[in-house]
Write a protein that holds these residues in place. Structure first.
Motif, PDB file in Angstrom:
ATOM      1  N   MET A  17       0.931  -0.652   0.222  1.00 21.94           N
ATOM      2  CA  MET A  17       0.011   0.148   0.351  1.00 21.94           C
ATOM      3  C   MET A  17       1.107   1.159  -0.204  1.00 21.94           C
ATOM      4  SD  MET A  17      -3.264   1.275   2.728  1.00 21.94           S
ATOM      5  CE  MET A  17      -2.984  -0.147   3.681  1.00 21.94           C
ATOM      6  N   ILE A  18       2.033   1.213   0.438  1.00 21.87           N
ATOM      7  CA  ILE A  18       3.053   2.282   0.977  1.00 21.87           C
ATOM      8  C   ILE A  18       3.892   2.796  -0.230  1.00 21.87           C
ATOM      9  CG2 ILE A  18       1.947   2.907   2.594  1.00 21.87           C
ATOM     10  CD1 ILE A  18       3.966   2.682   4.452  1.00 21.87           C
ATOM     11  N   TRP A  19       4.017   1.013  -1.031  1.00 22.64           N
ATOM     12  CA  TRP A  19       5.612   0.948  -1.522  1.00 22.64           C
ATOM     13  C   TRP A  19       5.769   2.408  -2.572  1.00 22.64           C
ATOM     14  CZ3 TRP A  19       8.839  -3.234  -0.454  1.00 22.64           C
ATOM     15  CH2 TRP A  19       9.517  -3.111  -1.470  1.00 22.64           C
ATOM     16  N   PRO A  20       7.050   2.762  -2.646  1.00 26.68           N
ATOM     17  CA  PRO A  20       7.174   3.723  -3.402  1.00 26.68           C
ATOM     18  C   PRO A  20       8.037   3.047  -5.227  1.00 26.68           C
ATOM     19  CG  PRO A  20       8.559   3.929  -1.704  1.00 26.68           C
ATOM     20  CD  PRO A  20       7.935   2.849  -1.882  1.00 26.68           C
ATOM     21  N   TRP A  21       7.048   2.663  -5.724  1.00 28.47           N
ATOM     22  CA  TRP A  21       7.297   1.586  -6.754  1.00 28.47           C
ATOM     23  C   TRP A  21       8.267   3.086  -8.035  1.00 28.47           C
ATOM     24  CZ3 TRP A  21       6.505  -3.429  -6.117  1.00 28.47           C
ATOM     25  CH2 TRP A  21       5.439  -3.628  -5.525  1.00 28.47           C
ATOM     26  N   GLY A  22       7.815   3.346  -8.491  1.00 29.37           N
ATOM     27  CA  GLY A  22       8.472   4.659  -9.347  1.00 29.37           C
ATOM     28  C   GLY A  22       9.940   4.446  -8.910  1.00 29.37           C
ATOM     29  N   PRO A  23      10.682   5.077  -7.622  1.00 34.67           N
ATOM     30  CA  PRO A  23      11.484   5.151  -7.242  1.00 34.67           C
ATOM     31  C   PRO A  23      12.334   4.606  -6.468  1.00 34.67           C
ATOM     32  CG  PRO A  23      10.452   6.880  -6.131  1.00 34.67           C
ATOM     33  CD  PRO A  23       9.145   5.781  -6.658  1.00 34.67           C
ATOM     34  N   SER A  24      11.634   3.032  -6.544  1.00 38.24           N
ATOM     35  CA  SER A  24      12.378   1.899  -5.913  1.00 38.24           C
ATOM     36  C   SER A  24      13.341   1.302  -7.528  1.00 38.24           C
ATOM     37  CB  SER A  24      11.303   1.449  -5.014  1.00 38.24           C
ATOM     38  OG  SER A  24      10.333   0.784  -5.741  1.00 38.24           O
ATOM     39  N   VAL A  25      12.037   1.133  -8.107  1.00 39.57           N
ATOM     40  CA  VAL A  25      12.373   0.775  -9.536  1.00 39.57           C
ATOM     41  C   VAL A  25      13.895   1.257  -9.709  1.00 39.57           C
ATOM     42  CG1 VAL A  25      11.861   0.353 -12.330  1.00 39.57           C
ATOM     43  CG2 VAL A  25      10.229  -0.428  -9.877  1.00 39.57           C
ATOM     44  N   VAL A  47      25.758 -10.316  -9.687  1.00 32.33           N
ATOM     45  CA  VAL A  47      26.064  -9.743  -8.443  1.00 32.33           C
ATOM     46  C   VAL A  47      25.413  -8.279  -8.632  1.00 32.33           C
ATOM     47  CG1 VAL A  47      28.013  -8.246  -7.802  1.00 32.33           C
ATOM     48  CG2 VAL A  47      28.443 -10.270  -8.019  1.00 32.33           C
ATOM     49  N   ALA A  48      25.191  -7.378 -10.263  1.00 27.52           N
ATOM     50  CA  ALA A  48      24.745  -6.353 -10.428  1.00 27.52           C
ATOM     51  C   ALA A  48      23.236  -6.470 -10.331  1.00 27.52           C
ATOM     52  CB  ALA A  48      24.995  -6.672 -11.964  1.00 27.52           C
ATOM     53  N   VAL A  49      22.326  -7.886 -10.941  1.00 26.29           N
ATOM     54  CA  VAL A  49      20.876  -8.320 -10.064  1.00 26.29           C
ATOM     55  C   VAL A  49      21.460  -8.464  -8.805  1.00 26.29           C
ATOM     56  CG1 VAL A  49      19.702 -10.383 -10.323  1.00 26.29           C
ATOM     57  CG2 VAL A  49      20.639  -9.654 -12.933  1.00 26.29           C
ATOM     58  N   THR A  50      22.003  -9.500  -8.151  1.00 30.10           N
ATOM     59  CA  THR A  50      21.576  -9.672  -6.771  1.00 30.10           C
ATOM     60  C   THR A  50      21.642  -8.245  -6.376  1.00 30.10           C
ATOM     61  OG1 THR A  50      22.404 -11.552  -6.717  1.00 30.10           O
ATOM     62  CG2 THR A  50      22.419 -10.372  -4.818  1.00 30.10           C
ATOM     63  N   THR A  51      22.385  -6.358  -6.675  1.00 29.41           N
ATOM     64  CA  THR A  51      22.403  -5.609  -6.056  1.00 29.41           C
ATOM     65  C   THR A  51      21.232  -5.173  -6.205  1.00 29.41           C
ATOM     66  OG1 THR A  51      25.441  -5.441  -6.282  1.00 29.41           O
ATOM     67  CG2 THR A  51      23.561  -3.645  -5.877  1.00 29.41           C
ATOM     68  N   GLY A  52      20.999  -4.589  -7.626  1.00 30.91           N
ATOM     69  CA  GLY A  52      19.932  -3.822  -8.124  1.00 30.91           C
ATOM     70  C   GLY A  52      18.387  -4.142  -7.359  1.00 30.91           C
ATOM     71  N   ILE A  53      18.791  -6.032  -7.165  1.00 36.95           N
ATOM     72  CA  ILE A  53      17.417  -6.246  -6.187  1.00 36.95           C
ATOM     73  C   ILE A  53      17.319  -6.032  -4.499  1.00 36.95           C
ATOM     74  CG2 ILE A  53      15.826  -8.017  -5.114  1.00 36.95           C
ATOM     75  CD1 ILE A  53      17.133 -10.271  -7.981  1.00 36.95           C
ATOM     76  N   PHE A  54      18.998  -5.648  -3.784  1.00 36.08           N
ATOM     77  CA  PHE A  54      18.965  -5.694  -2.718  1.00 36.08           C
ATOM     78  C   PHE A  54      18.396  -3.942  -3.204  1.00 36.08           C
ATOM     79  CE2 PHE A  54      21.118  -3.361   0.558  1.00 36.08           C
ATOM     80  CZ  PHE A  54      21.328  -4.079   1.848  1.00 36.08           C
ATOM     81  N   PHE A  55      18.548  -3.097  -3.618  1.00 36.14           N
ATOM     82  CA  PHE A  55      18.344  -1.629  -3.324  1.00 36.14           C
ATOM     83  C   PHE A  55      17.016  -1.708  -4.142  1.00 36.14           C
ATOM     84  CE2 PHE A  55      23.080  -0.812  -3.513  1.00 36.14           C
ATOM     85  CZ  PHE A  55      23.270  -0.190  -2.296  1.00 36.14           C
TER      86      PHE A  55
END
Length: 145
Positions: A17-25, A47-55
């Motif tokens: 409900m409160i997830w900011p989808w745009g900034p997180s993507v 490593v890049a995929v895992t880092t992207g998922i983490f952030f």
């Protein structure tokens, strides 16, 4: 809505409900691209995929609590129960990191069964890190009013 009384409400519903989808993507994509450029080559892709998922999970989890554009009831619930709220982004990030780690171990060394334990260990580490960071930020910066 049951959100006000605190019954029958899950952390996943609060996070969605409160997830900011745009900034997180955007944040996950930029972090993944920078990680790929730092670890250039075929080995840098997981490593890049895992880092992207983490952030993605980190920015989404923290942004949901501190953003004033999200639903006020969801922010209040997340600030009242910060570690329950932090469980949803931690499961997203940890689960995705575990899956990527398992796939890499199967592809690189054909470790089908031993890769399960490595993937679970990686996912638990990432999930625990996200849970602690997002929970502490939600407890400190959350708006309980």
């Amino acid at each position: 809505m049951t959100l006000e009384r605190g019954n029958a409400f899950t952390p996943v519903a609060s996070a969605a409900m409160i997830w900011p989808w745009g900034p997180s993507v955007v944040g996950g994509t930029v972090a993944g691209a920078l990680s790929f450029l730092a670890n250039f080559g075929l080995a840098g892709v997981p490593v890049a995929v895992t880092t992207g998922i983490f952030f993605f999970a980190l920015i989404g989890g923290i942004g949901g609590v501190i953003s004033k554009k999200s639903d006020r009831r969801g922010r209040r619930w997340a600030a009242t129960y910060p570690f329950r709220y932090a469980a949803a982004p931690a499961m997203i990030g940890g689960g995705a990191a575990a899956i990527v780690s398992y796939i890499v171990s199967v592809v690189t060394s054909f470790a089908i069964f031993s890769g399960i334990f490595g993937g679970l260990w990686t996912g638990l580490g990432v999930g625990l890190t996200l849970w602690v960071i997002i929970g502490v930020v939600a407890a400190v910066a959350g708006n309980k009013k």
